[in-house]
Design an enzyme around this catalytic site. Structure first.
Site, PDB file in Angstrom:
ATOM      1  N   ASP A  13      -1.696 -11.186  -0.083  1.00  0.00           N
ATOM      2  CA  ASP A  13      -2.728 -12.084   0.450  1.00  0.00           C
ATOM      3  C   ASP A  13      -2.306 -12.756   1.761  1.00  0.00           C
ATOM      4  O   ASP A  13      -2.693 -13.889   2.041  1.00  0.00           O
ATOM      5  CB  ASP A  13      -3.112 -13.176  -0.581  1.00  0.00           C
ATOM      6  CG  ASP A  13      -3.454 -12.571  -1.926  1.00  0.00           C
ATOM      7  OD1 ASP A  13      -4.141 -11.546  -1.939  1.00  0.00           O
ATOM      8  OD2 ASP A  13      -3.016 -13.123  -2.955  1.00  0.00           O
ATOM      9  N   LYS A  16      -3.480  -9.109   5.595  1.00  0.00           N
ATOM     10  CA  LYS A  16      -3.229  -7.763   6.153  1.00  0.00           C
ATOM     11  C   LYS A  16      -4.532  -7.069   6.553  1.00  0.00           C
ATOM     12  O   LYS A  16      -4.563  -6.306   7.506  1.00  0.00           O
ATOM     13  CB  LYS A  16      -2.460  -6.894   5.134  1.00  0.00           C
ATOM     14  CG  LYS A  16      -1.071  -7.420   4.831  1.00  0.00           C
ATOM     15  CD  LYS A  16      -0.385  -6.599   3.779  1.00  0.00           C
ATOM     16  CE  LYS A  16      -0.998  -6.688   2.402  1.00  0.00           C
ATOM     17  NZ  LYS A  16      -0.934  -8.015   1.767  1.00  0.00           N
ATOM     18  N   GLY A  40      -7.002  -6.659  -2.350  1.00  0.00           N
ATOM     19  CA  GLY A  40      -8.299  -7.122  -1.859  1.00  0.00           C
ATOM     20  C   GLY A  40      -8.137  -7.482  -0.404  1.00  0.00           C
ATOM     21  O   GLY A  40      -7.636  -8.552  -0.085  1.00  0.00           O
ATOM     22  N   HIS A  41      -8.484  -6.572   0.485  1.00  0.00           N
ATOM     23  CA  HIS A  41      -8.299  -6.817   1.914  1.00  0.00           C
ATOM     24  C   HIS A  41      -9.618  -7.278   2.533  1.00  0.00           C
ATOM     25  O   HIS A  41     -10.590  -6.540   2.559  1.00  0.00           O
ATOM     26  CB  HIS A  41      -7.758  -5.561   2.605  1.00  0.00           C
ATOM     27  CG  HIS A  41      -6.355  -5.231   2.170  1.00  0.00           C
ATOM     28  ND1 HIS A  41      -5.706  -4.072   2.475  1.00  0.00           N
ATOM     29  CD2 HIS A  41      -5.474  -5.957   1.440  1.00  0.00           C
ATOM     30  CE1 HIS A  41      -4.489  -4.105   1.950  1.00  0.00           C
ATOM     31  NE2 HIS A  41      -4.325  -5.235   1.309  1.00  0.00           N
ATOM     32  N   GLN A 225      -0.477  -5.636  -1.309  1.00  0.00           N
ATOM     33  CA  GLN A 225       0.426  -6.630  -1.916  1.00  0.00           C
ATOM     34  C   GLN A 225       1.485  -7.066  -0.889  1.00  0.00           C
ATOM     35  O   GLN A 225       1.179  -7.079   0.283  1.00  0.00           O
ATOM     36  CB  GLN A 225       1.070  -6.090  -3.202  1.00  0.00           C
ATOM     37  CG  GLN A 225       0.108  -5.922  -4.363  1.00  0.00           C
ATOM     38  CD  GLN A 225      -0.642  -4.603  -4.360  1.00  0.00           C
ATOM     39  OE1 GLN A 225      -0.054  -3.571  -4.140  1.00  0.00           O
ATOM     40  NE2 GLN A 225      -1.919  -4.641  -4.606  1.00  0.00           N
TER      41      GLN A 225
END
Ligand code: IMP
Length: 425
Positions: A13, A16, A40-41, A225
């Site tokens: 988080d 990225k 979750g990007h 991650q």
């Protein structure tokens, strides 16, 4: 620079997605190399907020080839949902390629993830329960089902039957969970997915990647991650089940380390963690709650509130060492705008001594206390600054401290969620 790896330097988080999106416009190929839809990007394009869990963040540029590499684990239903969402918003998604060697997340992986978390009780990792860990377990046990297997009905059926027998026994007899798996209906469901994604599947994704490298194309390897969640180099066992670190990119996409030119570490200006496990600079309540509120620190995948804390220089130098960072992208600097004083952890105190090497054994880490230096805040809004020279002096001093701890120069500073809120150095 032709091959750039983007890695998270903390517990994920770090932002990225935004950095990948920003660099993608100048790339020929963007590759995801590990993890699955536990990631979750977030990419903000005008009023649209996209949360990509599987598809590389380069997908918004039609001329950029995007690859889901062999090291990724794929939940095909989630993948199809993501493709559909993008198409509804006007993105054709014709530039997507999925490795035939990537492993498939099956219904029993998700059930096992939940059952194992439930059994752990106090020692829970706090996984995303997306079946990521159990899918990687099958990969390494050599029971896994790969995307390519879905197109060979005999191979698929026998692997599925074998797995269902074992998983039913495990779930029912050991974990006490009632399940009712049926080979035919699971086959029908997954063959439907296989049909729907067929046009994106490439048998030899590593050839695709290597051919691009050979032609001197520009490649971006997008890690999910972060270093501290790496199964080898993170806070084991409170980690994910893959290798987000830079060297994981070579394995998860299938190319040589000799090809890598740049390793960009994405560094949040403070630290967050979602899920269980040690977090030495965590701030419970007070400023921690404010950072969560100002930084909208809620999981992009599960919506869970993220734990928040001060910047950790020991974690930073661990990440710099393991990844071999060549430069840094500092994100969410604007979240610190209102603070009068900002703490930075520069070492840990362990058994009366100062240490600077990150202790990877949990029992040692739990005895560590952060050693802080305090820096003055800048107390003005920086979310409209796009040129480094206009940053407040105290913000520059804070950035200098981060770069000193990372022993790497800063090349990008993000001061807001939108594409334009960026400072290039
Ligand atoms: P898993 O990857 O779902 O097995 O979860 C293992 C640990 O990694 C848990 O603490 C999760 O919260 C954490 N985790 C997994 N993916 C992400 C991510 O993308 N961002 C932050 N934490 C994550």
């Amino acid at each position: 620079m032709t091959v750039t790896i983007i890695v998270g330097t903390q517990w994920g988080d770090e932002g990225k997605g935004k950095i990948t999106d920003l660099l993608s416009r100048d790339m020929d190929m963007v590759v995801r190399y590990q993890g699955g839809n536990n990631a979750g990007h977030t990419v903000v394009i005008k009023e649209d907020v996209f949360k990509l869990h599987l598809i590389p963040s380069g997908i918004f540029f039609a001329n950029v080839q995007c690859v889901i590499g062999n090291g990724v684990v794929v939940d095909p239903a989630v993948l199809l949902g993501e493709i559909e969402t993008l198409q509804t918003k006007g993105f054709a998604v014709n530039n997507l390629n999925i490795s035939g060697q990537a492993h498939v997340i099956m219904p029993y992986h998700k059930d096992l993830d939940k059952a194992q978390e439930k059994r752990k009780e106090a020692g829970r990792i706090g996984t995303t329960c997306r079946g990521i860990g159990p899918c990687y377990v099958d990969k390494y046990s050599r029971y896994g089902i790969r995307i390519a297997d879905l197109y060979n009905q005999n191979v698929f059926k026998s692997a599925l039957a074998w797995n269902l027998e074992e998983k039913t026994f495990l779930l029912e007899k050991f974990y006490g969970m009632k399940v009712d798996y049926n080979v035919e209906s699971i086959m029908e469901e997954y063959l439907g997915y296989a049909h729907a994604i067929k046009k994106y599947v490439v048998e030899e994704s590593s050839s695709l990647v290597n051919n691009a490298i050979k032609k001197g194309k520009k490649l971006l390897l997008e890690g999910a991650q972060g270093t501290m969640l790496d199964v080898d180099h993170g806070t084991y066992p409170f980690v994910t089940s893959s290798n987000p670190v830079s060297s994981g990119a070579c394995v998860g996409a299938g190319f040589s380390p000799k090809a890598v030119n740049d390793i960009l570490g994405v560094v949040k200006a403070y630290v967050t963690r979602v899920g269980g496990g040690p977090f030495p600079t965590e701030i419970e309540g007070g400023v921690g709650d404010k950072l969560r509120e100002w930084g909208h620190e809620y999981g992009a995948t599960t919506g869970r509130p993220r734990r928040c804390g001060w910047f950790d220089g020991v974690v930073m130098s661990h990440a710099a060492k393991i990844n071999g960072l060549t430069s840094l992208a500092v994100t969410k600097l604007d979240v610190l705008d209102k603070l009068e004083r900002i703490k930075v952890c520069v070492a840990y105190e362990y058994q009366g001594k100062e240490i600077k090497d990150f202790p990877t054994e949990i029992y040692r880490l739990e005895q560590c206390k952060p050693v802080y230096v305090e820096m003055p805040g800048w107390q003005e809004s920086i979310d409209k600054v796009t040129d480094y020279k206009y940053l407040p002096a105290n913000a520059k001093k804070y950035l200098d401290k981060l770069a000193e701890l990372a022993e790497a120069p800063i090349s990008l500073i993000s001061v807001g969620a939108e594409r334009g809120q960026i400072i290039r150095i």
